[in-house]
Design an enzyme around this catalytic site. Structure first.
Site, mmCIF file in Angstrom:
data_model
loop_
_atom_site.group_PDB
_atom_site.id
_atom_site.type_symbol
_atom_site.label_atom_id
_atom_site.label_comp_id
_atom_site.label_asym_id
_atom_site.label_seq_id
_atom_site.Cartn_x
_atom_site.Cartn_y
_atom_site.Cartn_z
ATOM 1 N N SER A 58 -130.132 -36.655 -3.084
ATOM 2 C CA SER A 58 -129.459 -37.154 -4.288
ATOM 3 C C SER A 58 -130.423 -37.465 -5.425
ATOM 4 C CB SER A 58 -128.645 -38.403 -3.962
ATOM 5 O OG SER A 58 -129.489 -39.490 -3.654
ATOM 6 N N LYS B 262 -131.349 -45.009 -6.247
ATOM 7 C CA LYS B 262 -130.800 -44.307 -7.413
ATOM 8 C C LYS B 262 -131.553 -44.767 -8.666
ATOM 9 C CE LYS B 262 -127.351 -42.705 -4.831
ATOM 10 N NZ LYS B 262 -127.282 -41.289 -4.394
#
Length: 412
Positions: free
Chosen positions: A203, A259
């Site tokens: 990701s 993230k």
């Protein structure tokens, strides 16, 4: 026998018996042992790593020369460690000296502990006799005379048994307290200062690759109280746009995610045709490669090539790479997302392959979710190890190998 009435410091008794020449030789031997220890190269890398972190965090442009320099130094220390290991294994004399010197140190520390614990119960001449024999052990150690050193160490052990025998057995509390102290130190470091984190998915490609191991700065935002997800006070600064953070997933609390912060409290975040808008302002991005390829990992743990479009994006002057699907749905709008107070909005750099704030950290069709400040564990700083696609040994482990090129890679 009469008992000593005041505590005796064995170290002082030993120092009084050493000549200046012995003291000098002892210092030289101490340095030699430190520099030829297998811990020496690892310690050198650790000491160099601290200013390296400070440098790349405060002067990002320095990474262009600091990273290659750190990689060169790390490689040199690895070869130094390997050479020391070979030498230690090949030299029987050195192995015997190390073993006997270690036994001598253990005997000295044992005697020190006993003198501190029960000074009034020992014979009056115990310190003098043990100090005299310890000096003989030191003389043999400095001369590197293995047979003599072995004889003197055995004599010292016999003297301990005679004078300190009743107190030699280490109590269960000593063992437990030593373990508890080590555990508390490790927990303190992980809670307040630094913690490792392994990148499990794609990701955050291409910024972070699968198998990268990063160090997380837990100090920068404030000390987080474990299990309570509370940060009582800020230390350096608040989380900012562009920071890559590790956090406890607010939806599935048994998982940690990594993230990039895109929105901070009060921001209005929107994506229009893949371009990020913050408070109505588009964030600049530049096309780098229409036919970029990254290596991703399937649910069956098999590597595959993923064709993507690569851009360079700027968030508050934080320049970083982002990836997008070469066949996006157009026109496409996501949001707007209004970031609540005390929360941040996060996304993966692999924009079309990331379960992040846009989809509630679960998947398409779910309501957006934001990360509370208290869930943030820290800011990712640098890659310290990488076991990813390619690299050393990859042909033996299904494509996974040691990625030397990723060592000391700053996280931007």
């Amino acid at each position: 026998m009469t008992a000593a009435t005041t505590p005796v410091k064995l170290g002082d008794a030993l120092t009084a018996r050493r000549t200046p020449e012995q003291l000098k030789a002892r210092r030289m031997l101490m340095w030699r042992q430190l520099l030829t220890s297998l811990w020496a190269p690892l310690t050198a890398v650790g000491l160099a790593f601290i200013p390296y972190l400070f440098l790349i965090e405060n002067l990002p442009s320095s990474a262009s020369w600091a990273k290659p320099a750190m990689q060169f130094f790390g490689a040199a220390m690895f070869f130094a460690w390997a050479a020391l290991l070979v030498w230690r294994l090949a030299s029987k004399r050195e192995a015997a000296l190390r073993k006997l010197r270690h036994e001598a140190r253990e005997l000295f520390h044992e005697a020190e502990r006993i003198f501190q614990r029960v000074p009034g119960k020992l014979p009056a001449n115990a310190a003098e006799r043990i100090a005299e024999q310890s000096v003989r052990v030191e003389d043999a150690s400095l001369a590197a005379d293995v047979p003599r050193l072995e004889k003197e160490v055995r004599a010292l052990d016999k003297l301990h048994e005679e004078l300190l025998g009743a107190y030699r057995k280490q109590s269960g509390w000593d063992t437990i307290s030593g373990f508890v102290k080590a555990l508390l130190i490790a927990l303190l470091i992980r809670t307040i200062f630094i913690e490792p984190y392994r990148i499990p998915s794609g990701s955050m490609l291409p910024t972070l690759e699968i198998g990268d191991q990063v160090f997380v700065n837990k100090f920068i935002y404030g000390v987080r109280i474990p299990f309570m997800n509370k940060v009582p006070f800020q230390i350096v600064r608040a989380p900012a746009r562009g920071d890559v953070i590790v956090f406890n997933n607010p939806v599935e609390t048994d998982k940690d995610f990594i993230k990039r912060i895109v929105g901070i409290p009060g921001d209005r975040v929107e994506l229009i045709n893949e371009v990020v808008f913050i408070n109505g302002r588009p964030q600049n991005r530049t096309l780098v490669d229409k036919d970029s390829v990254v290596h991703n990992l399937s649910p069956q743990s098999e590597w595959y090539d993923d064709e993507v479009i690569r851009y360079t994006e700027n968030l508050d002057s934080v320049s970083h790479a982002v990836l997008q699907d070469p066949h996006p749905m157009t026109p496409r709008t996501e949001g707007p997302f209004i970031v609540p107070e005390g929360h941040v909005f996060v996304m993966g750099d692999n924009r079309d392959n990331s379960s992040d704030s846009r989809v509630g950290f679960i998947g398409p069709g779910h309501a957006p979710a934001y990360v509370p400040f208290g869930n943030i564990k820290g800011k990712a700083m640098v890659v310290w190890l990488s076991l990813g696609y390619g690299g050393l040994g990859s042909s033996f482990f299904g494509g996974t190998g040691l990625r030397l090129d990723r060592f000391f890679e700053p996280v931007r």
